[in-house]
Design a protein around this motif. Structure first.
Motif, PDB file in Angstrom:
ATOM      1  N   ALA A   1       0.831  -1.209   0.000  1.00  0.00           N
ATOM      2  CA  ALA A   1       0.000   0.000   0.000  1.00  0.00           C
ATOM      3  C   ALA A   1       0.866   1.259   0.000  1.00  0.00           C
ATOM      4  O   ALA A   1       0.515   2.266  -0.597  1.00  0.00           O
ATOM      5  N   LYS A   2       2.026   1.153   0.641  1.00  0.00           N
ATOM      6  CA  LYS A   2       2.929   2.320   0.673  1.00  0.00           C
ATOM      7  C   LYS A   2       3.303   2.757  -0.732  1.00  0.00           C
ATOM      8  O   LYS A   2       3.552   3.923  -0.988  1.00  0.00           O
ATOM      9  N   SER A   3       3.388   1.771  -1.663  1.00  0.00           N
ATOM     10  CA  SER A   3       3.778   2.146  -3.022  1.00  0.00           C
ATOM     11  C   SER A   3       2.561   2.265  -3.940  1.00  0.00           C
ATOM     12  O   SER A   3       2.691   2.271  -5.154  1.00  0.00           O
ATOM     13  N   GLY A   4       1.362   2.310  -3.352  1.00  0.00           N
ATOM     14  CA  GLY A   4       0.184   2.586  -4.167  1.00  0.00           C
ATOM     15  C   GLY A   4      -0.574   1.367  -4.655  1.00  0.00           C
ATOM     16  O   GLY A   4      -1.537   1.507  -5.396  1.00  0.00           O
ATOM     17  N   GLN A   5      -0.134   0.161  -4.273  1.00  0.00           N
ATOM     18  CA  GLN A   5      -0.934  -1.019  -4.620  1.00  0.00           C
ATOM     19  C   GLN A   5      -1.693  -1.427  -3.369  1.00  0.00           C
ATOM     20  O   GLN A   5      -1.147  -2.056  -2.473  1.00  0.00           O
ATOM     21  N   PHE A   6      -2.973  -1.079  -3.349  1.00  0.00           N
ATOM     22  CA  PHE A   6      -3.747  -1.207  -2.112  1.00  0.00           C
ATOM     23  C   PHE A   6      -4.324  -2.598  -1.938  1.00  0.00           C
ATOM     24  O   PHE A   6      -5.518  -2.813  -2.088  1.00  0.00           O
ATOM     25  N   LEU A   7      -3.478  -3.556  -1.592  1.00  0.00           N
ATOM     26  CA  LEU A   7      -3.972  -4.907  -1.331  1.00  0.00           C
ATOM     27  C   LEU A   7      -4.870  -4.874  -0.088  1.00  0.00           C
ATOM     28  O   LEU A   7      -4.686  -4.036   0.789  1.00  0.00           O
TER      29      LEU A   7
ATOM     30  N   HIS B   1       5.409   9.983  -8.688  1.00  0.00           N
ATOM     31  CA  HIS B   1       5.788   8.651  -9.180  1.00  0.00           C
ATOM     32  C   HIS B   1       4.572   7.781  -9.473  1.00  0.00           C
ATOM     33  O   HIS B   1       4.680   6.801 -10.195  1.00  0.00           O
ATOM     34  N   PHE B   2       3.387   8.167  -8.942  1.00  0.00           N
ATOM     35  CA  PHE B   2       2.185   7.414  -9.317  1.00  0.00           C
ATOM     36  C   PHE B   2       1.866   7.604 -10.801  1.00  0.00           C
ATOM     37  O   PHE B   2       1.273   6.736 -11.425  1.00  0.00           O
ATOM     38  N   ALA B   3       2.240   8.762 -11.342  1.00  0.00           N
ATOM     39  CA  ALA B   3       2.048   8.980 -12.774  1.00  0.00           C
ATOM     40  C   ALA B   3       2.958   8.053 -13.585  1.00  0.00           C
ATOM     41  O   ALA B   3       2.561   7.537 -14.620  1.00  0.00           O
ATOM     42  N   GLN B   4       4.168   7.856 -13.094  1.00  0.00           N
ATOM     43  CA  GLN B   4       5.069   6.912 -13.772  1.00  0.00           C
ATOM     44  C   GLN B   4       4.478   5.501 -13.760  1.00  0.00           C
ATOM     45  O   GLN B   4       4.513   4.800 -14.768  1.00  0.00           O
ATOM     46  N   HIS B   5       3.952   5.096 -12.586  1.00  0.00           N
ATOM     47  CA  HIS B   5       3.332   3.766 -12.508  1.00  0.00           C
ATOM     48  C   HIS B   5       2.204   3.656 -13.512  1.00  0.00           C
ATOM     49  O   HIS B   5       2.057   2.652 -14.195  1.00  0.00           O
TER      50      HIS B   5
END
Lengths: 253, 823
Positions: A70-76, B475-479
């Motif tokens: 979740a910290k890196s934006g993948q909200f498992l 960096h969410f835009a990069q993802h």
């Protein structure tokens, strides 16, 4: 595979497997067998229990894995720690172990303990209080905070067994390890079946990952090569029982 | 003088001269589109292949740009096609008139292959006409420069729109088209489409919808002037009752290739393409230039074949659907389709490839590969002549795509949720989106949208005091850039022709193409298989690459790999049932087929259009139950799954089943003749049984995985990418289980169920079938196999067998060994 080969392989099977009598212990499904003259029970949900020593072994809980992503934006889904700990509590209520060894990668990362929800924190605290808890360090969690309670070790010896996170090539004692998250597949009549599994050989037992969101690594992966012998068995975790299959069958299909 | 006349005289002069020079003239619909452009009307142009559709779409832009003042100007026309290769082809075709007329028009393509330096340059100094794909448009609109880049945009041309709108790509495109409409309210849309069953739908799709009354682009329909010459190729050899490969017709195919200029041979699967290619080369005594083209081959190899085709260097190409779409190959004078086309529209599309000249009839041969396919080909043939169409209906916009779009919007810049909601609802596909669902999607993008609000501190988009949402970290835009799109490929392994040295692990080597990993995983090193027209031997699999060497033998051990099978369309299935029940039509069928049907009538029964025939008979110590629904393989597999479950509950111990496009066969150890079939096939089969089976089915888990990837819950391409496809599969299953248990109302589960209901047409087809046949089930208890059942019985053993549960299979594997070892 020819029948002859199968016979031969059968003959090489572990004496322990031959002698198994029961597939239940205290109402839990699994396989009861003898490891180096010690009675152990391999539970269907992926644990090992030393009956006389009242010692429970689990591996790779990977607590707070979801929040790590979740910290890196993948909200498992943020329920993994709770699910894992509740499962552990259920087992401990039934087996009433006095000791527990968590074989490493108990947390997905070293900051994991800080991210535990209040409920998960309470659950873990209770469990640590109930048993003599040993944290073996893993590659994900080499430095856990002591505030968790229990003992912290790199490996633990209880002759004739050695407990460590990563299996080694030629252990001196019977080795019980985790780290690899073994899972195996079989192709039967055109259908593929894939399940997490234990890997059992004459000198080693590798546990499946216990954590709720931990994926498996197929036993045909190179990482397993040093630990596979012709007599190895994979104990596949089915719905209601463990299925013992010669490991080489899971690699060649 | 009318406007048209003025056009013809003045502005169009250089164009008319160019056309005349080529021996062509402007067609009516091309002139109509010029007029529509002058009135700034949006248009949906429906025309058969070869009618100069694409040129009609571009002509107004070329005309307008040709007398445009020089100097700095922005992007004028955006062209979007479903295929990268199509943009390359269009670029080539457009450059020709532009160069020959010396028009001051700059055309460029922008695809995933465009080098980044060129992409940057395109942003700073846009071409007049940009040719691109839906994914690239999404990326452009998500960029910070979108506003200035599209500030001069006048026209948008969407090619092959009928193909795009029925998929999630279409949903993505719809959302982005809505954005373009909002940026440029006077935008003129042009949709180019082959003939479809419901053109009004497409015409609405192009326009932003408003609350009161549907908005629709103007329809321009070009009728087909020449009917194609299509016939079923008569074969001198015996037509097999079952099978997929068409071995009986190889000599005939070769003869046809020899006597034509350029032949396209279409097959339905990649395996068929490989086999046919191999077999034809075996009999290629004249060394004709025959090439192979399918989606698994390496891109460079496909491009080479395409180039060789347009330069006239080839005599024939054996191909799959990858060549289905509107690439103009010029010289094709014969199309052969091996295997039934599975849909009347698909047939029309393929046949359009032949003789890409509007006013000459195209020529095509159909080659059915078994008796049932003869019926199907006949039905397709009738349909093509009748001009019937069977394109699938538009679907409700998918929620996972919407989630991706919300993140894209934030990547572009801060947005207001209400404004975005209105914009999204202006899409035909999303016009009934409920506000509460949209809110859930926003929450999902922001922090996962869980009932347990655990991730608010990690949120990706955040509401600011002024009410607008913005991205919390660049960096969410990069993802997002790495994961844009809706095409989830099966995890594919690259195939390399390795340099193999004794005792060393193979390395390096030329890339031949890609194959699904489930196929390769079923092989062991040393196994041989057909790929890229060669017999290859698997050496090793390492790091998502499979190393192969050329095999000495010419017959592969493993016959085929799957890939690209189309289900029989509902429409054709209907026609096949009619043909089957109508004895007067049988004289049109080849002798062996009509004999087969008469034999069936004598030994068993032939159902009428609405009846469902069920046969039971014993064979080799087993009892068979054979059903003839003609609803396509997918529907039959679902039906087989449900029936075996039900039979199991009844204590009948079914052993397995096998399904084809036409028939389903179930077998077991007990006689099933005395069953109450009306009861067995009751519609409640799709009630609890279905739900119970579905929530645990691999099908739904796969659907969930796709939704998780498209919506951004799981990222396929992460910055440190070490995940193999297999690991994703496993963990997405775990996520699905955890979510179902702990957050059953989560929006992604809703998206998954909607997908299943919308996308898995087989379930809807099944329910239509069950209600159609109520009270019309005819059961024949036979004492031996019937003629109609022979084809499916030959499939047993060739097709994977379903039905037995995973647990039973595991039990079997461990028991079998014990049994063999102890006796």
């Amino acid at each position: 595979m020819k029948l002859q080969d199968k016979m031969k392989r059968k003959a090489e099977c572990l004496p322990a497997l031959e002698k198994r009598q029961e597939n239940q212990f205290k109402g839990q499904n699994g396989i009861r067998l003898c490891l180096a003259n010690h009675e152990v029970f391999l539970g269907l949900s992926g644990y090992v229990y030393f009956i006389e020593q009242r010692l429970l072994i689990v591996s790779d809980l990977h607590l707070e894995k979801a929040s790590f992503y979740a910290k890196s934006g993948q909200f498992l889904p943020p329920y993994d720690s709770e699910v894992t700990l509740l499962r552990l509590r259920e087992i401990s209520r039934i087996l009433e172990p006095e000791n527990i060894i968590s074989l490493g990668d108990s947390f997905h990362d070293e900051e994991g303990p800080l991210r535990l929800s209040n409920k998960s924190r309470r659950l873990l605290h209770e469990l640590v209080g109930e048993m003599n808890w040993t944290w073996i360090s893993g590659n994900h969690d080499a430095n856990l905070p002591e505030s968790l309670g229990g003992a912290f070790m790199d490996k633990k010896t209880l002759a004739p067994f050695i407990f460590r996170h990563e299996p080694t090539k030629s252990p001196n004692s019977f080795e019980i390890a985790g780290h690899l998250h073994p899972s195996a597949h079989l192709t039967i009549r055109g259908r593929r079946v894939r399940k997490p599994c234990f890997i059992l050989s004459k000198t080693r037992l590798i546990l499946p990952a216990f954590g709720a969101l931990t994926g498996g690594l197929d036993v045909s992966d190179e990482a397993f090569a040093p630990f596979i012998t012709p007599s190895c068995h994979a104990l596949l975790m089915g719905e209601a029982k463990l299925y013992s299959i010669p490991l080489l069958d899971c690699i060649s299909t | 003088m009318t406007y048209t006349d003025i056009l013809l005289e003045k502005i169009l002069q250089p164009f008319i001269a160019w056309f005349e020079n080529k021996g062509w003239r402007l067609r009516t619909h091309q002139i109509t589109l010029l007029e529509k452009a002058r009135q700034n009307r949006s248009v949906l142009l429906i025309a058969p292949t070869g009618a100069g559709k694409t040129l009609a779409g571009f002509l107004p832009s070329l005309v307008s740009l040709s007398h445009h003042k020089k100097g700095k100007r922005g992007l004028h026309t955006l062209y979007i096609s479903p295929l990268k290769s199509l943009t390359v082809d269009i670029e080539r075709n457009l450059l020709k008139p532009i160069e020959e007329m010396a028009l001051p028009v700059k055309v460029e393509a922008r695809t995933g292959d465009t080098p980044s330096s060129k992409r940057r340059r395109q942003i700073l100094s846009p071409p007049d006409i940009l040719l691109t794909t839906p994914e690239q448009l999404a990326l452009l609109l998500a960029s910070k420069e979108a506003n200035s880049f599209f500030s001069d945009l006048q026209r948008v041309i969407i090619d092959e729109i009928h193909i795009m709108v029925t998929s999630k790509r279409g949903h993505l495109l719809a959302l982005n088209v809505a954005r373009l409409h909002k940026m440029q309210p006077s935008l003129a849309m042009v949709g180019l489409s082959a003939t479809v069953s419901n053109p009004e739908n497409l015409a609405q799709w192009l326009m932003p919808q408003k609350a009161g009354g549907a908005m629709q682009a103007d329809l321009v329909i070009v009728e087909e002037v020449t009917k194609p010459h299509i016939s079923i190729l008569e074969t001198s050899n015996r037509l097999p009752w079952a099978g997929h490969m068409g071995h009986h017709a190889h000599d005939d195919i070769y003869k046809a290739i020899k006597s034509h200029r350029l032949t396209l041979v279409f097959v339905n699967t990649r395996a068929q393409a490989e086999r046919l290619f191999n077999d034809i080369w075996h009999i290629n005594a004249d060394n004709l230039a025959i090439a192979l083209h399918h989606g698994s081959l390496d891109v460079s190899q496909r491009r080479r074949v395409e180039a060789a085709m347009s330069s006239g260097a080839l005599k024939a190409v054996i191909c799959t659907a990858t060549l289905d779409m509107g690439i103009d190959w010029g010289n094709v004078d014969l199309v052969i389709t091996v295997g039934a086309p599975k849909g009347a529209s698909r047939l029309a599309q393929r046949i359009g490839r032949a003789n890409h000249r509007f006013d000459e009839p195209s020529k095509a041969y159909l080659i059915p590969v078994n008796c049932f396919e003869v019926l199907e080909c006949m039905a397709a043939l009738d349909a093509n002549y009748l001009g019937d169409q069977d394109t699938p209906p538009l679907q409700k916009g998918a929620l996972d795509v919407l989630a991706q779009h919300v993140l894209a919007t934030a990547c572009h810049g801060p947005f207001h949720a209400d404004e975005l909601f209105d914009e999204v609802r202006s899409c035909l596909s999303y016009q009934y989106l409920e506000p509460v669902i949209f809110e859930k999607i926003i929450d999902f993008v922001a922090h996962g949208g869980y009932a347990l609000k655990a991730y608010e501190r990690f949120q990706k988009i955040k509401k600011m005091p002024n009410g607008r949402y913005r991205l919390t970290h660049p960096h969410f835009a990069q993802h997002y850039n790495l994961n844009v799109g809706t095409i989830i490929e099966n995890s594919m392994l690259t195939i390399r022709l390795a340099r193999v040295k004794k005792g060393q692990t193979p390395r390096g080597g030329k890339v031949l193409g890609k194959v699904e990993d489930y196929f390769l995983e079923s092989l062991s090193p040393g196994d041989t298989f057909l790929f890229a027209g060669q017999v290859l031997k698997l050496e090793a699999i390492r790091d998502m690459e499979a190393y192969v060497s050329k095999a000495a033998s010419s017959t592969p051990k493993v016959p085929s790999y799957l890939g690209g099978k189309f289900p029989l369309s509902t429409y054709l299935a209907d026609k096949v049932r009619v043909l089957l029940s109508n004895e007067e039509e049988w004289h049109r069928l080849p002798d062996q087929v009509s004999k087969w049907l008469f034999l069936q009538k004598e030994k068993s029964f032939l159902p009428t259009k609405n009846e469902l025939l069920i046969e039971t008979f014993p064979r080799a110590k087993k009892h068979y139950l054979v059903v003839y629904p003609f609803e396509g393989r997918l529907a039959h597999q679902t039906l087989g799954m449900l029936l075996t479950r039900r039979l199991e509950h009844m204590g009948l111990k079914p052993l397995g089943f096998v399904a084809t496009d036409y028939v389903l066969a179930i077998w077991g150890l007990e006689d099933m003749a005395s069953l109450d079939f009306q009861r067995l096939f009751h519609e409640d089969l799709l009630g609890d049984d279905l739900e119970e089976w579905l929530v645990n089915s691999a099908l739904l888990k796969r659907t969930f995985k796709n939704c998780a990837l498209i919506s951004g819950l799981i990222e396929k391409n992460h910055i440190n990418r070490q995940k193999t496809g297999r690991q994703i599969t496993f963990s997405s299953d775990l996520i699905y289980d955890v979510l179902r248990e702990h957050d059953p109302t989560h929006i992604l589960l809703k998206a998954t169920y909607e997908d299943a209901a919308e996308g898995l047409l087989d379930i809807r087809r099944l329910s239509d079938m069950l209600s159609r046949v109520r009270g019309q089930i005819v059961h024949k208890a036979l004492n031996r196999i019937s003629p109609l059942a022979v084809p499916i019985m030959l499939e047993v053993g060739r097709e994977p067998i379903y039905g037995a549960s995973t647990e039973a299979l595991l039990e079997e594997a461990s028991q079998e060994l014990l049994y063999e070892a102890t006796r």
